[in-house]
Design an enzyme around this catalytic site. Structure first.
Site, mmCIF file in Angstrom:
data_model
loop_
_atom_site.group_PDB
_atom_site.id
_atom_site.type_symbol
_atom_site.label_atom_id
_atom_site.label_comp_id
_atom_site.label_asym_id
_atom_site.label_seq_id
_atom_site.Cartn_x
_atom_site.Cartn_y
_atom_site.Cartn_z
ATOM 1 N N ASN A 158 45.155 33.815 34.165
ATOM 2 C CA ASN A 158 44.834 34.465 32.888
ATOM 3 C C ASN A 158 46.111 35.064 32.270
ATOM 4 O OD1 ASN A 158 44.069 36.497 31.011
ATOM 5 N ND2 ASN A 158 42.010 36.543 31.883
ATOM 6 N N ARG A 193 42.798 48.109 33.286
ATOM 7 C CA ARG A 193 43.946 47.466 33.943
ATOM 8 C C ARG A 193 45.168 48.374 33.897
ATOM 9 N NH1 ARG A 193 43.270 43.355 31.807
ATOM 10 N NH2 ARG A 193 42.109 42.546 33.579
ATOM 11 N N ASP A 216 37.472 41.635 24.887
ATOM 12 C CA ASP A 216 38.086 42.691 24.070
ATOM 13 C C ASP A 216 37.445 42.880 22.684
ATOM 14 O OD1 ASP A 216 39.804 43.594 26.006
ATOM 15 O OD2 ASP A 216 41.520 42.422 25.321
ATOM 16 N N GLY A 243 46.563 36.690 29.575
ATOM 17 C CA GLY A 243 46.384 38.039 29.030
ATOM 18 C C GLY A 243 46.647 39.100 30.091
ATOM 19 N N ASP A 284 41.149 41.674 39.801
ATOM 20 C CA ASP A 284 39.785 41.234 39.536
ATOM 21 C C ASP A 284 39.137 42.261 38.618
ATOM 22 O OD1 ASP A 284 37.970 39.082 40.128
ATOM 23 O OD2 ASP A 284 36.662 40.637 40.929
HETATM 24 P P1 ITT Z 1 42.054 35.220 37.336
HETATM 25 O O1 ITT Z 1 42.756 33.892 37.407
HETATM 26 O O2 ITT Z 1 43.010 36.370 37.427
HETATM 27 O O3 ITT Z 1 40.886 35.349 38.279
HETATM 28 P P2 ITT Z 1 39.992 35.432 35.302
HETATM 29 O O4 ITT Z 1 40.062 35.460 33.805
HETATM 30 O O5 ITT Z 1 39.103 34.418 35.942
HETATM 31 O O6 ITT Z 1 41.493 35.302 35.822
HETATM 32 P P3 ITT Z 1 38.410 37.560 36.544
HETATM 33 O O7 ITT Z 1 37.873 36.701 37.612
HETATM 34 O O8 ITT Z 1 38.893 38.914 36.898
HETATM 35 O O9 ITT Z 1 39.646 36.877 35.770
HETATM 36 O O10 ITT Z 1 37.327 37.613 35.400
HETATM 37 C C1 ITT Z 1 37.257 38.664 34.566
HETATM 38 C C2 ITT Z 1 36.448 38.339 33.342
HETATM 39 O O11 ITT Z 1 36.495 39.505 32.552
HETATM 40 C C3 ITT Z 1 37.012 37.216 32.476
HETATM 41 O O12 ITT Z 1 35.945 36.693 31.700
HETATM 42 C C4 ITT Z 1 38.005 37.943 31.610
HETATM 43 O O13 ITT Z 1 38.207 37.300 30.351
HETATM 44 C C5 ITT Z 1 37.304 39.287 31.429
HETATM 45 N N1 ITT Z 1 38.292 40.368 31.360
HETATM 46 C C6 ITT Z 1 39.053 40.861 32.377
HETATM 47 N N2 ITT Z 1 39.861 41.812 31.946
HETATM 48 C C7 ITT Z 1 39.616 41.933 30.627
HETATM 49 C C8 ITT Z 1 40.152 42.728 29.624
HETATM 50 O O14 ITT Z 1 41.148 43.582 29.857
HETATM 51 N N3 ITT Z 1 39.675 42.597 28.389
HETATM 52 C C9 ITT Z 1 38.692 41.713 28.119
HETATM 53 N N4 ITT Z 1 38.140 40.909 29.010
HETATM 54 C C10 ITT Z 1 38.598 41.014 30.253
#
Ligand code: ITT
Length: 175
Positions: A8, A161, A137, A10, A60
């Protein structure tokens, strides 16, 4: 050198604001099925360490809507991909309360030890607004602005975060 393991962009962008010397690694570590982020992140960090061979950080995170008993919570990524954030907002907006919380667990593993750091932020679910940020977001409002309406610095200053990374970087600097 610390490796931030994520697919990710972001998350990586936000982590760079706290940690100068990190390298992003795209490795899809197994996310075990558990109802708390800490267990998922700690397991992921140990697996990612085995893969990378150097100290790693994983993150996570999830969105927990109060009136939906914490849904989508640890399943936020799956729900974003399947339902999408607008439908999550519609579901939440049907309820009397629109209160929600973002939570993040950052897990560090260097082979000898695994440590986890938590952060959370309260807000409410609104129809999507804003172009910045990522994921949920646009539907998460905190102090009258959605996270997608904030600059990365503004979001980090209050976000789940940002808080988790601040406690990690304080701990890491002490070592
Ligand atoms: P990884 O490769 O790091 O696992 P991921 O996007 O799959 O990336 P997660 O398993 O932690 O990450 O999933 C978190 C979900 O929550 C995912 O849909 C993200 O877009 C969302 N998310 C996490 N942090 C966020 C933030 O700061 N703002 C908005 N959405 C967020």
């Amino acid at each position: 050198m610390l490796h931030f393991v994520t697919g990710n962009e972001g998350k990586l962008r936000e982590a760079r604001e706290y940690l100068d010397d990190i390298e992003g690694v795209e490795y899809d570590y197994p996310e075990i099925q558990a109802d708390d982020l800490e267990t998922i992140a700690a397991y992921g960090a140990r697996d990612a360490y085995e893969h990378v061979g150097d100290p790693v950080l994983v993150d996570d995170a999830g969105l927990f809507v109060d009136a939906l008993s914490g849904f989508p919570g640890p399943f936020s990524a799956y729900v974003e991909d399947t339902l999408g954030i607008e439908r999550v907002a519609e579901l939440a907006r049907r309820e009397d309360s629109h209160r929600a919380r973002f939570r993040a667990t950052v897990a560090y593993c260097d082979g000898d030890r695994t440590e986890t750091f938590e952060g959370s932020v309260r807000g409410r679910i609104v129809p999507p607004r804003g172009e910045g940020g990522f994921g949920y977001d646009p539907i998460f409002e905190h102090n009258e602005r959605t996270f997608a309406e904030m600059s990365p610095e503004e979001k980090n200053a209050v976000s789940h975060r940002g808080r988790a990374l601040a406690s990690f970087s304080a701990w890491f600097a002490e070592r």
